[in-house]
Design an enzyme around this catalytic site. Structure first.
Site, PDB file in Angstrom:
ATOM      1  N   LYS A  14      22.295  -3.913 -47.789  1.00 59.58           N
ATOM      2  CA  LYS A  14      22.970  -3.084 -48.791  1.00 59.58           C
ATOM      3  C   LYS A  14      22.906  -3.804 -50.131  1.00 59.58           C
ATOM      4  O   LYS A  14      22.988  -5.037 -50.181  1.00 59.58           O
ATOM      5  CB  LYS A  14      24.429  -2.859 -48.366  1.00 59.58           C
ATOM      6  CG  LYS A  14      25.214  -1.879 -49.239  1.00 59.58           C
ATOM      7  CD  LYS A  14      26.610  -1.627 -48.667  1.00 59.58           C
ATOM      8  CE  LYS A  14      27.408  -0.643 -49.501  1.00 59.58           C
ATOM      9  NZ  LYS A  14      28.747  -0.367 -48.919  1.00 59.58           N
ATOM     10  N   SER A  69      29.986   4.471 -48.297  1.00 65.15           N
ATOM     11  CA  SER A  69      29.088   4.125 -49.380  1.00 65.15           C
ATOM     12  C   SER A  69      27.779   3.471 -48.939  1.00 65.15           C
ATOM     13  O   SER A  69      26.819   3.438 -49.717  1.00 65.15           O
ATOM     14  CB  SER A  69      29.809   3.159 -50.333  1.00 65.15           C
ATOM     15  OG  SER A  69      30.082   1.928 -49.688  1.00 65.15           O
ATOM     16  N   SER A  87      33.117   2.642 -45.083  1.00 65.90           N
ATOM     17  CA  SER A  87      31.769   2.722 -45.663  1.00 65.90           C
ATOM     18  C   SER A  87      30.636   2.310 -44.734  1.00 65.90           C
ATOM     19  O   SER A  87      29.470   2.469 -45.084  1.00 65.90           O
ATOM     20  CB  SER A  87      31.691   1.877 -46.940  1.00 65.90           C
ATOM     21  OG  SER A  87      32.256   2.589 -48.009  1.00 65.90           O
TER      22      SER A  87
END
Lengths: 473, 475, 100
Positions: free
Chosen positions: A75, A150, A174
């Site tokens: 990420k 997210s 997330s």
């Protein structure tokens, strides 16, 4: 697609090479990245270099580690030395971190091959990956829908078979929510189990890094590699890394599991039905499933949307145009800060910074932030009471299957409600896992959530594995 | 300075001291003064995204040492974030202790017999340093500023006194005593000129026995002299204002050393809303009793005690000698001075040389052996060296070490023989008959005249005492 | 129960956070933040005087590091990130006013 465990085994035995696996991963990325916008930075060169190093280790007769030659997605809020790290924000466009996160060092030490950085909601603020400055990520299972967020890019990377495993971060859901929406296993580890050093902070007291994988065992393997005490993170738990892979088939016989009414409230019928079937499967496997109520969960959303923005408002103050990242020039330094932040942050980030600033400001602190911290205490106590009665808890991960683009962007509160079942675990600091179980509307996957007390990851994997086996048999 | 009739000032001081740790408060960068800009920085003290603070155990220990020395209660404490934007603060918040400081309460006893209470002494991190470019080199009128983060994250303890101080002299005495204590604990080098000790003063005025007036906080007090001048200026300003029917506004004021005046920096209405909240990246601090005891046991005697021990060896010390004692103790020259007194060096001479020549080059004190110090002073006392020569030898010893006699020889410091001193004095008496007759008639001041003349002729090679003896023998 | 969020509250908060908002944005954020805070009133209204606030999920204490030097970053790397630098330092436009 081969599992991470199989790739590592094949690389270790010489059945394949790390370079071949990296090339296969790059080809998969190339074929669909333009369509899906999964990776914001693809690190072809770095990945092949790392893969060559792994192969060289094998050639020298050394064991590169548990993730030998396994392609992995990071990420874009995880710092990797010399690599672009933008956290989905314009304010960090072009920024290369001069240091690496502890988790990045750990996966490299285990022989993994980072392929690049995945798209995310800006500073991890969002539940659909639509707030990224670099454009939305599409759900590989249905490109008209969001992958969740997210960590939507990391979820999509695994769902689109670009990499078998990926790292994300979970502040209010997330990892678990995009895992559910993309049909993956996703884990929010116990707070402090995984070092946050090098994770660009959203809400420091809630953030945890965790794994995405196609199956329970791969998720356990990746978590085993990244867990453990880190002297660079003061909130890191002092105990060492737990053994996780060895116990995935331990089953749930004799376990007590509580089905939490509040973790189904407002969920779509297909989701409620899936959780009901999960209950049956767990019961058949020898667990006792009882109905439970934890009313405090209803207060989680409000507490979370005060605590997380408050911490974020302070964590994001450093993006001021002085030392790194974007600068918009102006006559004096305060005007420069303001111009930079105004251009550099998107609307959702501004919304949360202002909300957090308000919650902390003189005259409102007690009513909002102070009160939210007390609700947090009540949440922790409520979970403690629940775990006095049962070993694990069961509920839905998200209220619905993957939703369509733009469906919730105009109404922030509606978007925030996508996290209503995942937030309580972050507030409590406990562990939870989302495991795909059944399909719903549009034949899209549904995620079932298992929750446990601090450091209960091994039990969570074992329970999730029971559901996984039933699902795939 | 005395205030106009009936007025009294009420002063409390906030003293910030940098701690003498090897590394910074939350990272492993060196805590040093004067390094090349931005060469002692890392992800943590630059506030890079993803970096996290980890507390330096030595900073905690030194904070506890300070607390113990000022009689504070060492308490369970937490860290907060103080949020405001400023370019020399890399995270745009400062990590500081807020409602639960490590040291609570306490007091400092001053040499004049008064006591100043301590409210708290808490840990916090220092900021970087800005340089302002432009014609004036000052913040106002600068075109742009340059920032160096070497100081960012250096550990500080802020010691907050109660509003117990009633004069600028007492404020200076308190600051000076506290400085001595900080040095004695090993927590600080107390160098105000390098900014390692910085003072803010809260000043208000009132008529005696009335409630406290509205206070103003004065920033930028970088020396004891500024502290005294600023407090006096501010108290008079407030009195003038009140006498003229005005009111004192609560505000932060800046001391301008050149103008000798304070001016408004920020009014209460303009004050920042700091949005303090618990630093989520750090955990609570709760030193156990055993650790507290170890720190307390590790403390040596404090300056007051050490001054008393030395003073006890002096016969009716003069105020000059008492001032010298303070310097000697603050610089830790106790042992050296005591050894010289043991060797029967005159107390006045020891204190003068220690508080002046040694103090001027205190950083090199390690080059000077006790023996060399005593030998030099005895040579001066016995008339083998003049005062000027003895000072030169001491400075040389500090700079390069060595043997005092060898240095004196190498420099050609041979004291005038009694015969040649006699010849010089005789010639001067002849050349200055008026002065000589006034001296003979009992005007002792003229001794200094003749000493001066002798020194001139001999280029400082004569001993003052020997000159007086020679003059007296011819009276 | 907290008072409803006003436009001027949002303007003040934006200034504190160093963000500038257009009139339309001010309207939009006032409405959106107002809705979120209204939702948050469910906890603002609770009677929790006896409850201790939790800042950390686990009660770790005394986590410290030894006072030992570690390598710093190179100044070249550090200044390479800077939007503007001069003379080994980070350069910024003029600073109005002293640090608080």
């Amino acid at each position: 697609m081969k599992s991470a465990i199989d790739i590592a085994n094949d690389v270790r035995t010489g059945a394949t090479t790390a370079v071949a696996e990296a090339e296969r991963s790059l080809a998969a990325i190339r074929s669909r990245n333009e369509e899906l916008n999964v990776f914001v930075h693809v690190d072809d060169e770095g990945a092949l270099e790392t893969a060559q190093r792994v192969d060289a280790q094998i050639a020298r007769g050394e064991d590169p580690g548990a993730l030998a030659g396994v392609p992995l997605a990071l990420k874009d809020n995880l710092c990797h030395v010399g690599k672009l790290t933008t956290a989905g924000s314009r304010i960090l466009e072009g920024w290369r971190s001069p240091y690496s996160a502890t988790v990045v060092n750990l996966v490299l030490k285990a022989g993994a091959v980072p392929m690049g950085k995945t798209n995310m909601d800006e500073f991890a603020m969002g539940s659909s990956t639509e707030t990224s400055y670099y454009g939305p990520t599409r759900n590989p299972l249905d490109p008209a829908r969001v992958p969740g967020g997210s960590s939507g890019g990391s979820a999509a990377a695994v769902a689109a078979d670009m990499t078998p495993i990926a790292l994300g971060s979970d502040t209010g859901g997330s990892i678990r929510q995009p895992a559910a929406l993309c049909g993956l296993v996703g884990v929010k580890p116990t707070y402090g189990l995984v070092s946050r050093f090098g994770l660009i902070a959203f809400a420091s007291s809630l953030d945890q890094i965790g794994p995405f994988a196609k199956n329970v065992t791969d998720a356990a393997l990746l978590l085993e590699v990244i867990a453990g005490h880190d002297p660079r993170d003061s909130t890191s738990l002092p105990e060492g890394a737990p053994s996780l892979v060895a116990g995935v088939d331990a089953g749930v016989a004799g376990k007590r599991i509580g089905l939490v009414r509040e973790l189904l409230e407002g969920a779509d019928d297909d989701v409620v039905a899936a959780v009901g079937r999960a209950r049956e499967v767990l019961t058949e496997a020898g667990a006792t499933v009882v109905d439970l109520s934890i009313p405090e969960c209803r207060l989680g959303l409000s507490a979370y949307y005060l605590i997380a923005p408050a911490e974020a408002s302070s964590n994001l103050a450093r993006f001021d145009g002085v030392r790194y990242g974007l600068r918009v020039d102006a006559d004096d330094v305060a005007a420069m800060n303001e111009a930079t932040r105004t251009l550099g942050f998107g609307a959702e980030v501004k919304r949360r910074i202002m909300l957090g600033t308000y919650a902390l400001s003189a005259g409102y602190y007690d009513a909002y932030y102070g009160q939210a911290l007390k609700v947090r205490t009540q949440m922790i106590n409520a979970f403690h009471r629940a775990y006095d009665q049962v070993d694990l808890l069961l509920g839905a991960t998200a209220p619905s299957v993957a939703f369509k683009f733009g469906e919730k962007t105009s109404n922030p509160l509606a978007m925030y409600l996508s996290d209503v079942f995942t937030i309580p675990t972050n507030l409590a600091g406990d562990a939870a896992i989302s495991v795909p179980f059944g399909r719903g509307e549009g034949d899209l996957p549904i995620g079932v959530q298992l929750l446990g007390p601090g450091r209960s990851e091994a039990q969570l994997f074992a329970a999730a594995r029971v559901l996984e086996v039933e699902q795939t048999s | 300075m005395t205030l106009p009739d009936g007025w009294e000032m009420v002063v409390g001081l906030e003293v910030h001291t940098e701690l003498k740790t090897t590394t910074k408060m939350f990272c492993g960068c060196a805590n040093v003064f004067g390094a090349e800009p931005n060469t002692r920085v890392c992800a943590v003290c630059l506030g890079l995204p993803g970096s996290l603070p980890v507390l330096n155990v030595r900073a905690v220990e030194l904070a506890m040492a300070i607390g113990s020395a000022v009689h504070s209660t060492i308490s369970p404490s937490t860290f907060h974030r103080k949020n405001y934007f400023y370019p020399d603060m890399p995270k745009d918040f400062q990590i500081s202790q807020y409602d639960l400081p490590i040291n609570v309460g306490g007091y400092v006893d001053l040499p004049d017999g008064s006591r100043v209470s301590i409210e708290r002494a808490h840990l916090e991190e220092d900021t970087g340093k800005s340089t302002h470019l432009g014609a004036s080199g000052r913040i106002h009128g600068a075109e742009r500023s340059l920032v160096d983060y070497n100081r960012s994250g250096v550990p500080l303890v802020e010691i907050v006194s109660g509003p117990d101080i009633r004069s600028s002299a007492q404020a200076r005495l308190y600051a000076s005593e506290l400085r001595g204590i900080l040095i004695a604990t090993g927590a600080s080098d107390g160098r105000m000129e390098e900014g390692s000790m910085r003072i803010d003063a809260n000043v208000s005025v009132r008529h005696a026995n009335e409630p406290f007036g509205t206070r103003c906080e004065i920033k930028n007090l970088n020396s004891l002299r500024s502290l005294g001048r600023a407090i006096d200026f501010e108290a008079l300003r407030q009195i003038d204002l009140l006498n003229a029917g005005g009111v004192v506004r609560q505000e932060t004021r800046h001391w301008d050393e050149t103008l000798g005046a304070t001016s408004t920096m920020r009014t209460k209405e303009e004050a920042e809303d700091y949005r303090y909240f618990r630093e989520p990246d750090l955990v609570d601090l709760a030193p156990d009793l055993a650790w507290q005891e170890r720190v307390r046991d590790g403390l040596g005697p404090m300056p007051a005690e050490r001054r008393a021990a030395l003073a006890a060896r002096l016969n009716e010390p003069t105020s000059t000698q008492l001032d010298a004692l303070q310097v000697v103790v603050d610089l830790g020259f106790d042992v050296l001075v005591a050894a010289a007194l043991d060797a029967d060096v005159d107390a006045g001479l020891v204190l003068a040389r220690a508080a002046n020549e040694l103090a001027a080059d205190a950083e090199n004190i390690h080059s000077l052996t006790t023996d060399a110090f005593i030998t030099t002073l005895l040579m001066e006392q016995n008339g083998e060296l003049s005062a000027t020569q003895a000072k030169t030898v001491l400075l040389e010893l500090l700079a390069h070490g060595g043997d005092p006699r060898a240095i004196a020889n190498a420099k050609g410091f041979e004291q005038l023989s009694a015969d040649s001193l006699g010849d010089v004095v005789a010639a001067l008496i002849q050349a200055n008959p008026d002065e000589w007759s006034r001296f003979r008639e009992g005007d002792e001041k003229l001794a200094q005249f003749f000493i001066g003349q002798v020194m001139k002729v001999t280029k400082g090679q004569a001993n003052g005492k020997a000159v007086i003896a020679e003059l007296n023998s011819r009276r | 129960m907290a008072t409803p969020l006003r436009r001027e509250d949002v303007a003040k908060v934006a200034k504190l956070a160093r963000l500038s908002l257009s009139d339309e944005e001010l309207d939009m954020f006032t409405e959106q933040l107002g809705q979120i805070l209204e939702h948050a009133n469910d906890i603002a209204a609770l009677q929790l005087d006896d409850v201790v606030a939790t800042a950390h999920p686990f009660g770790l204490i005394n986590v410290m590091r030894e006072d030992v030097l570690e390598p710093c970053l190179s100044r070249d790397d550090v200044l390479a990130m800077a939007p503007d630098s001069e003379d080994g330092r980070f350069a910024v436009p003029r600073i109005m006013g002293e640090a608080p």
